[in-house]
Design a protein around this motif. Sequence first.
Motif, mmCIF file in Angstrom:
data_model
loop_
_atom_site.group_PDB
_atom_site.id
_atom_site.type_symbol
_atom_site.label_atom_id
_atom_site.label_comp_id
_atom_site.label_asym_id
_atom_site.label_seq_id
_atom_site.Cartn_x
_atom_site.Cartn_y
_atom_site.Cartn_z
ATOM 1 N N ASP A 1 45.763 36.103 32.686
ATOM 2 C CA ASP A 1 47.003 35.448 33.034
ATOM 3 C C ASP A 1 46.958 34.032 32.479
ATOM 4 O OD1 ASP A 1 49.683 35.047 34.292
ATOM 5 O OD2 ASP A 1 48.638 34.392 36.038
ATOM 6 N N GLN B 1 37.748 39.329 42.056
ATOM 7 C CA GLN B 1 38.421 38.246 42.716
ATOM 8 C C GLN B 1 38.093 36.862 41.909
ATOM 9 O OE1 GLN B 1 37.348 38.600 46.667
ATOM 10 N NE2 GLN B 1 39.141 39.721 47.363
ATOM 11 N N SER C 1 41.542 47.539 39.570
ATOM 12 C CA SER C 1 41.996 46.331 39.847
ATOM 13 C C SER C 1 40.951 45.130 39.178
ATOM 14 C CB SER C 1 42.393 45.666 41.279
ATOM 15 O OG SER C 1 43.459 46.759 41.853
ATOM 16 N N TRP D 1 54.522 38.447 40.892
ATOM 17 C CA TRP D 1 53.069 38.121 40.044
ATOM 18 C C TRP D 1 52.254 39.187 40.594
ATOM 19 C CZ3 TRP D 1 48.070 37.365 40.937
ATOM 20 C CH2 TRP D 1 47.567 36.656 40.053
ATOM 21 N N ASN D 2 52.316 40.029 41.570
ATOM 22 C CA ASN D 2 51.030 40.873 42.010
ATOM 23 C C ASN D 2 50.813 41.991 40.850
ATOM 24 O OD1 ASN D 2 50.925 39.400 44.203
ATOM 25 N ND2 ASN D 2 51.991 40.964 45.499
ATOM 26 N N TRP D 3 51.748 42.323 39.927
ATOM 27 C CA TRP D 3 51.390 43.186 39.072
ATOM 28 C C TRP D 3 50.350 43.026 38.137
ATOM 29 C CZ3 TRP D 3 51.952 41.588 33.879
ATOM 30 C CH2 TRP D 3 52.771 40.428 34.068
ATOM 31 N N ARG D 4 50.193 41.603 38.082
ATOM 32 C CA ARG D 4 48.864 41.134 37.098
ATOM 33 C C ARG D 4 47.694 41.634 38.077
ATOM 34 N NH1 ARG D 4 52.774 37.184 37.058
ATOM 35 N NH2 ARG D 4 53.218 36.025 35.395
ATOM 36 N N GLY D 5 47.717 41.825 38.874
ATOM 37 C CA GLY D 5 46.436 42.469 39.750
ATOM 38 C C GLY D 5 46.174 43.817 39.686
#
Length: 274
Positions: free
Chosen positions: A16, A51, A48, A1-5
């Motif tokens: 997303d 948040q 990035s 999932w972290n690639w979306r960040g």
Amino acid sequence: WNWRGFWDFGTGALGDMACHIMDPLYWALDLKYPSSVEGSSTLSNLYSPPQAQKVTYKFPARPPKGNVNMPELTVYWYDGGLVPDRPKELKDGEMMGDSNGGIILVGTKGKIMTGCYGMNPTLLPTSLMADFKEPEPTIPRVKGGNGNIWATDAHEQDWIRACKESPNNRKESSSNFQFSGPFNEMVVMGVLATRLSGLHGLHRELKWDGENMKFTNISPTDKIKIVTVDEYAVIDGDPKFDRRFAEFNALEMANEWIRHTYQNGFTLPEMPNI
């Protein structure tokens, strides 16, 4: 999932999740391109997403849907712990949406609340559901679907079915590209608004020309500054902050984010004849 960040690969929480959560209102209210969009967020940087963010989309009037008028409307998106004001119709202890998020539709005659992905819709106050008669479905249902996306892969199977069928007699999937393409464009307008806002952003409501895919109120001389370094350290008990910005032409950056210049991809060697 972290690639979306990472901006190089994804579009953060908004890109997303909104294409799932906004789907019911996009479909039901015949939305297409917003006429304007405005974003605000916690600190983001060149690499990035933020948040948390809030985005305001404004949509023009659309043709009536049956005997229901479709006037101008505003859609608000919140993520990262930001939430709208709690509806006064909710009782103490009643959850707003569900643990994954939700939707609140505010109309002239009342309100509808759903959980994440539009699941478990209810009138507000929820006591109105006791006398509510559910209407007959008018939109074709996906075969095998049961209203709970966690318990079925019917949506994915519907897409696979459409891929396999002949173009001559194919039944379009429920989320075909004629629907999902403009929908996705609408969603990522919010991403653009957030990237162009911020402490050293454009500080304005951005006007959008959806048919030509461009903002109409960013001038060739507008500038934005984006964080490139944001470091913190404690040295001998003294906190030290190192935050640096780089300046960019706002119109050039907006156009690049709208129509990204991709690097040449990998190529395969010529395959031998077998």
